[in-house]
Design a protein around this motif. Structure first.
Motif, PDB file in Angstrom:
ATOM      1  N   VAL A  58      -1.091  -5.853  -5.348  1.00 25.23           N
ATOM      2  CA  VAL A  58      -2.105  -5.695  -4.494  1.00 25.23           C
ATOM      3  C   VAL A  58      -2.798  -4.213  -5.145  1.00 25.23           C
ATOM      4  N   ASP A  59      -3.821  -4.539  -5.704  1.00 25.11           N
ATOM      5  CA  ASP A  59      -4.550  -3.497  -6.408  1.00 25.11           C
ATOM      6  C   ASP A  59      -5.063  -2.234  -5.591  1.00 25.11           C
ATOM      7  N   ASP A  60      -5.526  -2.791  -4.307  1.00 26.79           N
ATOM      8  CA  ASP A  60      -6.327  -1.812  -3.636  1.00 26.79           C
ATOM      9  C   ASP A  60      -5.302  -1.105  -2.740  1.00 26.79           C
ATOM     10  N   ALA A  61      -3.976  -1.369  -2.728  1.00 23.00           N
ATOM     11  CA  ALA A  61      -3.076  -0.818  -1.695  1.00 23.00           C
ATOM     12  C   ALA A  61      -2.288   0.560  -2.601  1.00 23.00           C
ATOM     13  N   LYS A  62      -2.802   1.543  -2.430  1.00 20.15           N
ATOM     14  CA  LYS A  62      -2.083   2.751  -3.015  1.00 20.15           C
ATOM     15  C   LYS A  62      -0.837   3.189  -2.061  1.00 20.15           C
ATOM     16  N   VAL A  63       0.119   3.666  -2.804  1.00 18.96           N
ATOM     17  CA  VAL A  63       1.334   4.191  -1.893  1.00 18.96           C
ATOM     18  C   VAL A  63       1.282   5.686  -1.687  1.00 18.96           C
ATOM     19  N   TYR A  64       1.802   6.379  -0.553  1.00 20.62           N
ATOM     20  CA  TYR A  64       1.598   7.763  -0.534  1.00 20.62           C
ATOM     21  C   TYR A  64       2.748   8.044   0.645  1.00 20.62           C
ATOM     22  N   ARG A  65       3.321   9.472   0.489  1.00 21.17           N
ATOM     23  CA  ARG A  65       4.424   9.603   1.378  1.00 21.17           C
ATOM     24  C   ARG A  65       3.915   9.939   2.664  1.00 21.17           C
ATOM     25  N   SER A  66       2.371  10.196   3.072  1.00 25.11           N
ATOM     26  CA  SER A  66       2.188  10.518   4.231  1.00 25.11           C
ATOM     27  C   SER A  66       0.459  10.557   3.852  1.00 25.11           C
ATOM     28  N   GLU A  67      -0.267  10.566   5.202  1.00 26.32           N
ATOM     29  CA  GLU A  67      -1.626  10.528   5.235  1.00 26.32           C
ATOM     30  C   GLU A  67      -2.204  11.846   4.698  1.00 26.32           C
ATOM     31  N   ALA A  82      12.234   6.667   8.085  1.00 26.19           N
ATOM     32  CA  ALA A  82      11.620   6.645   6.692  1.00 26.19           C
ATOM     33  C   ALA A  82      10.599   5.888   6.403  1.00 26.19           C
ATOM     34  N   GLN A  83       9.192   6.544   6.430  1.00 35.19           N
ATOM     35  CA  GLN A  83       7.894   5.738   6.624  1.00 35.19           C
ATOM     36  C   GLN A  83       7.077   6.237   5.323  1.00 35.19           C
ATOM     37  N   VAL A  84       6.523   5.318   4.515  1.00 37.92           N
ATOM     38  CA  VAL A  84       5.380   5.680   3.517  1.00 37.92           C
ATOM     39  C   VAL A  84       4.212   5.029   3.980  1.00 37.92           C
ATOM     40  N   VAL A  85       2.865   5.465   3.290  1.00 35.62           N
ATOM     41  CA  VAL A  85       1.847   4.900   3.867  1.00 35.62           C
ATOM     42  C   VAL A  85       1.394   3.982   2.546  1.00 35.62           C
ATOM     43  N   VAL A  86       1.237   2.533   2.997  1.00 41.02           N
ATOM     44  CA  VAL A  86       0.644   1.500   1.849  1.00 41.02           C
ATOM     45  C   VAL A  86      -0.510   1.145   2.328  1.00 41.02           C
ATOM     46  N   GLY A  87      -1.641   1.301   1.511  1.00 36.43           N
ATOM     47  CA  GLY A  87      -3.058   1.305   1.812  1.00 36.43           C
ATOM     48  C   GLY A  87      -3.326   2.327   3.036  1.00 36.43           C
ATOM     49  N   ASP A  88      -3.947   1.551   4.006  1.00 32.78           N
ATOM     50  CA  ASP A  88      -3.964   2.453   5.185  1.00 32.78           C
ATOM     51  C   ASP A  88      -3.081   2.356   6.358  1.00 32.78           C
ATOM     52  N   VAL A  89      -1.923   1.508   6.157  1.00 28.96           N
ATOM     53  CA  VAL A  89      -0.922   1.141   7.029  1.00 28.96           C
ATOM     54  C   VAL A  89       0.396   1.941   6.718  1.00 28.96           C
ATOM     55  N   ARG A  90       1.127   2.261   7.782  1.00 29.40           N
ATOM     56  CA  ARG A  90       2.472   2.803   7.830  1.00 29.40           C
ATOM     57  C   ARG A  90       3.477   1.711   7.620  1.00 29.40           C
ATOM     58  N   PHE A  91       4.144   1.946   6.821  1.00 32.31           N
ATOM     59  CA  PHE A  91       5.394   0.861   6.552  1.00 32.31           C
ATOM     60  C   PHE A  91       6.714   1.564   6.638  1.00 32.31           C
ATOM     61  N   THR A  92       7.720   0.955   7.203  1.00 31.62           N
ATOM     62  CA  THR A  92       9.259   1.465   7.384  1.00 31.62           C
ATOM     63  C   THR A  92       9.828   1.018   6.092  1.00 31.62           C
ATOM     64  N   VAL A  93      10.644   2.083   5.657  1.00 31.45           N
ATOM     65  CA  VAL A  93      11.287   1.631   4.347  1.00 31.45           C
ATOM     66  C   VAL A  93      12.593   1.067   4.742  1.00 31.45           C
ATOM     67  N   VAL A  94      12.849  -0.148   4.549  1.00 36.23           N
ATOM     68  CA  VAL A  94      13.998  -0.942   4.889  1.00 36.23           C
ATOM     69  C   VAL A  94      15.082  -0.985   3.953  1.00 36.23           C
ATOM     70  N   GLY A  95      14.597  -0.792   2.621  1.00 32.72           N
ATOM     71  CA  GLY A  95      15.508  -0.872   1.431  1.00 32.72           C
ATOM     72  C   GLY A  95      15.152  -0.074   0.287  1.00 32.72           C
ATOM     73  N   VAL A  96      15.988   0.347  -0.547  1.00 29.43           N
ATOM     74  CA  VAL A  96      15.765   0.856  -1.778  1.00 29.43           C
ATOM     75  C   VAL A  96      16.668   0.161  -2.888  1.00 29.43           C
ATOM     76  N   PRO A 100       3.540 -12.399   3.669  1.00 29.31           N
ATOM     77  CA  PRO A 100       2.661 -12.688   4.686  1.00 29.31           C
ATOM     78  C   PRO A 100       1.889 -11.511   5.155  1.00 29.31           C
ATOM     79  N   VAL A 101       2.437 -10.312   5.308  1.00 33.61           N
ATOM     80  CA  VAL A 101       2.061  -9.174   5.753  1.00 33.61           C
ATOM     81  C   VAL A 101       1.176  -8.510   4.539  1.00 33.61           C
ATOM     82  N   ALA A 102       1.315  -8.960   3.371  1.00 35.15           N
ATOM     83  CA  ALA A 102       0.450  -8.504   2.482  1.00 35.15           C
ATOM     84  C   ALA A 102      -0.827  -9.276   2.301  1.00 35.15           C
ATOM     85  N   GLU A 103      -0.798 -10.384   2.710  1.00 33.14           N
ATOM     86  CA  GLU A 103      -2.181 -11.153   2.990  1.00 33.14           C
ATOM     87  C   GLU A 103      -2.852 -10.685   4.114  1.00 33.14           C
TER      88      GLU A 103
END
Length: 407
Positions: A115-124, A186-200, A219-222
């Motif tokens: 998903v090219d347009d969805a960058k990942v950040y620790r927070s906004e 534990a949450q990160v920002v993927v695109g403009d959406v906050r995602f919960t880290v369920v696994g490493v 499905p959530v990516a779409e």
């Protein structure tokens, strides 16, 4: 007249030295000068230890690679999107995964889509330019088993979490984001959406690109990240005996319209290439060990030359008592061989200990080829023979009067 038959007077025949006698006289110099003998043997020991250690560590590393490949399997083929003739990023058809499943020898297929347009950040609050090289991928639920990956913390995506903002981080991605473990907070920002880290994930040897990825459900990516549904990488497991035939048809099956825009690779080949690089480095280290061994041999030769100079009265006395040149030569040659053998034995023990310690520290099997220890000992004896040959010959050529006249 009485004739007296006089027999020829008996000739003095030098006594022959038995192997035990050779060992005893050869050890005289080592016993009388223990510190010098130790330092000379130490030079040989360092060279042998370096050679044995390098061979042992390299062999242990190779055994670990073989064990890893056996556990992960060598029947994984990766199909990824390549480039068009114009140099643009190509796209595989949406149904590429389903088409590959129809190939008979293929045992399992899984997909990931970038998903090219969805960058990942620790927070906004993080700047948009500081992506840390982390990419977002939509992942199928069976991806984990197909690439033989394991979850280090938390859990993998399932039928429920794949539809919601839940993310599994690769090992390096988690490290760069400062996420030590999965947790509800534990949450990160993927695109403009906050995602919960369920696994490493733990590091994935056969799919290293996943180590730098944030993996979300298809499905959530779409729905949340505007993913177009085109897979960028397909992972296939096939019958080992028919792997090459499967490999030859994967590109045409994944993208029948443009098979040249598909790249097919075998991840285990990358591990084998890495091992070849390690072997080249091992050759360099063996060269260093050989130089160290040569220096040790020069030390032995130096010790033996000095020993001859210091023991000239002893040589003269032995010659006066009937010792032959051959016996003098044997004495000093035996001393050189004993000195080198002591160094070689110590070097083999030291090299074996280094190999075992390093392999156990790394969690590798301890492997030390028999030829390395036998060859190391043979090399030390050869070095000892060369180092002691000139001093032994020089000692044997001293006449008794010349040797006894030495102050």
């Amino acid at each position: 007249m009485t004739v007296i038959d006089r027999a020829d007077p008996p000739r003095l025949v030098p006594a022959r030295m038995r192997p035990r006698d050779v060992m005893r006289v050869g050890a005289v110099g080592l016993r009388t000068r223990p510190l010098r003998a130790f330092l000379s043997a130490l030079g040989v020991a360092i060279g042998i230890a370096a050679m044995v250690g390098v061979v042992g560590i390299s062999s242990s590393s190779g055994a670990e690679l073989d064990r890893t490949l056996s556990a992960l399997g060598t029947n994984l083929l990766t199909v990824s999107s390549g480039r068009t003739l114009l140099g643009e990023a190509a796209k595989m058809p949406v149904d590429a995964e389903a088409m590959i499943e129809r190939i008979g020898p293929v045992e399992s297929v899984s997909a990931a889509g970038r998903v090219d347009d969805a960058k990942v950040y620790r927070s906004e609050e993080i700047s948009e330019a500081q992506t840390g090289g982390i990419s977002t991928h939509a992942a199928r639920l069976d991806l984990l088993s197909t690439v033989s990956a394991t979850v280090r913390s938390g859990t993998w995506l399932n039928g429920a979490t794949e539809r919601y903002p839940a993310v599994v981080l690769g090992s390096r991605a988690a490290e760069r984001l400062g996420v030590g473990a999965a947790a509800p907070d534990a949450q990160v920002v993927v695109g403009d959406v906050r995602f919960t880290v369920v696994g490493v994930l733990a590091p994935v040897p056969l799919a290293t690109e996943l180590d730098d990825a944030a993996l979300v459900g298809w499905p959530v990516a779409e729905t949340a990240l505007d993913f177009d549904g085109h897979p960028t990488t397909l992972y296939t497991r096939s019958d080992e005996s028919r792997l090459e035939s499967v490999r030859s048809v994967l590109a045409g099956t994944a993208n029948p319209q443009a098979p040249n825009e598909v790249d097919v690779s075998r991840p285990s080949d990358a591990l084998a290439a890495k091992q070849a690089t390690n072997q080249a480095f091992t050759g360099l280290l063996l060269g260093v060990g050989a130089v160290a061994l040569l220096v040790g041999g020069v030390g032995v030769a130096n010790t033996m030359v000095i020993s001859v100079l210091e023991r000239r009265p002893e040589i003269g006395l032995r010659r006066s008592l009937g010792a032959t040149r051959g016996q003098i030569r044997t004495q000093f040659l035996a001393e050189s061989l004993l000195l080198s053998a002591l160094g070689g034995a110590g070097g083999i023990l030291l090299g074996t200990g280094v190999t075992a310690g390093y392999a156990l520290y790394q969690g590798w099997p301890v492997v030390l080829p028999a030829w390395a220890t036998i060859g190391g000992l043979a090399t030390t004896l050869f070095i000892g023979a060369l180092a002691g040959l000139y001093p032994a010959v020089r000692a044997s050529r001293l006449s008794p009067t010349e040797a006894l006249a030495t102050p």
